[in-house]
Design an enzyme around this catalytic site. Structure first.
Site, mmCIF file in Angstrom:
data_model
loop_
_atom_site.group_PDB
_atom_site.id
_atom_site.type_symbol
_atom_site.label_atom_id
_atom_site.label_comp_id
_atom_site.label_asym_id
_atom_site.label_seq_id
_atom_site.Cartn_x
_atom_site.Cartn_y
_atom_site.Cartn_z
ATOM 1 C CG ASP A 15 0.682 101.586 15.232
ATOM 2 O OD1 ASP A 15 1.040 101.790 14.053
ATOM 3 O OD2 ASP A 15 1.484 101.350 16.158
ATOM 4 C CG ASP A 110 2.645 102.943 10.115
ATOM 5 O OD1 ASP A 110 2.954 104.113 10.336
ATOM 6 O OD2 ASP A 110 3.260 101.974 10.591
ATOM 7 C CD GLU A 111 2.136 106.075 14.777
ATOM 8 O OE1 GLU A 111 1.534 105.937 15.864
ATOM 9 O OE2 GLU A 111 3.371 106.068 14.676
#
Length: 363
Positions: A15, A110-111
């Protein structure tokens, strides 16, 4: 169901730390170390997409109105999102992931989850792989990420958030149950503020408290979520990492710098959104059957309207025809609008065919 300790998979959850804001602070040094909001505006309009850690100290959060964010942090800086840049950075990050595994399940830009039970580099240690990924992201992109390592997706997700920012948390098989029993209930992934308050009202403050309730009791108090909570606190999650995670919907919306009240102007905005959505569908090789529009008014109330077609569509003009039909049912007379949005869902048909298009059925 298997117990958590029988599962031998090695799962990593990566993350990125305050992703959009960190990219902006990296690219514009004058923003570094300052409270920053990506999205929204200093005149109080719009919504914060994400906030830097300096802004979060004041309580600024994503999905918060700019007006509220400014009340919490009067010296907050705003910058417009640069999604093309974020996408490029995200692609680079995923290229780093692929050095170790092809079992990658992106959750957003983003993860992502990674299954490194059998890693391509033959390292064998999920902790070493997670650290190598973090180091590569820092060296190659000058950004930081937090990582969680454990035996399943649920525990890895909790672990990645445990020591943010720039953390690496490993929860091994023998530590899963003690970790969950001691974890505050509002730290559990999937337990929001309202649910946490309800649980505390029942005397549930930690995982150990939650574990004392039977599945039937939890179902009685929390409906279908009760089953999830029952298995959650026992660390039981058999979901595999799915590399080809299917998007359930693809949408686009725009918050205006000034409210609009003219219907023709709204329809022009909708046409622009439909054309942009066509490009997003092309990039994802998708077409769908259900169009949903969203209209948010100046008082922050909002409505949605949907229509499902008998055939797949992907072109902006076709979507706009549906939007026109839906808007005929929306009364905007004497009302001011601050946001419009269009979403495509119900991806039932075959993948979008970009060159030949798709011929509609006679019936």
């Amino acid at each position: 169901m298997q117990s958590a300790t029988e599962v031998l998979r090695k799962i990593i959850h990566i993350d990125m730390d305050a992703f959009y804001a960190s990219v902006e602070q990296r690219d514009f040094p004058e923003l570094a170390g300052k409270p920053l909001a990506v999205g929204g505006s200093p005149d109080g309009r719009g919504v914060v997409a994400t906030a830097s850690y300096e802004a979060r100290k004041y309580g600024v959060r994503s999905a918060m109105s700019s007006r509220q964010a400014l009340q919490l942090c009067p010296h907050l800086l705003f910058t417009k999102p640069r999604f093309e840049v974020y996408k490029q950075v995200s692609d680079h990050i995923r290229s780093i992931f692929r050095r170790y595994t092809e079992l990658i399940e992106p959750l957003s830009l983003d993860e992502a989850f990674l299954d490194v039970t059998e890693d391509k580099a033959g390292i064998g240690s999920a902790i070493e792989i997670a650290q190598a990924i973090k180091d590569a992201i820092k060296d190659e992109l000058n950004l930081t990420a937090s990582a969680g390592v454990s035996i399943n997706k649920f525990i890895a997700k909790i672990a990645s958030d445990y020591q943010k920012p720039n953390g690496l948390t490993f929860i091994g098989p023998s530590k899963v149950i003690p970790f969950l029993e001691n974890l505050p209930i509002d730290k559990f992934f999937g337990v929001g503020k309202v649910t946490a308050q309800k649980m505390k009202g029942l005397g549930i403050h930690t995982g150990a408290d939650l574990k004392r309730f039977s599945e039937d009791e939890l179902r009685r108090y929390f409906g279908k979520s009760g089953k999830f909570f029952y298995h959650m606190v026992r660390g039981e999650d058999q979901r595999p990492v799915r590399p080809n995670r299917i998007s359930k919907s693809i949408g686009i919306e725009d918050t205006f710098s000034a409210d609009i009240a003219d219907r023709d102007e709204m329809m022009l905005e909708f046409k622009t959104l439909c054309d942009k959505l066509e490009k997003r569908l092309e990039n994802k090789s998708k077409s769908g059957r259900t169009i949903t529009i969203k209209v948010k008014f100046s008082d922050f109330t909002q409505i949605t309207r949907s229509k499902t077609n008998f055939y797949d569509i992907h072109r902006g003009n076709d979507m706009y025809l549906v939007v026109q039909e839906l808007m005929e049912k929306v009364n905007v007379e004497n009302l001011r609008v601050r946001l419009l949005g269009v979403t495509m869902s119900n991806f039932k048909g075959p993948d979008y065919i970009p060159k030949e298009g798709r011929q509609l059925s006679l019936f």
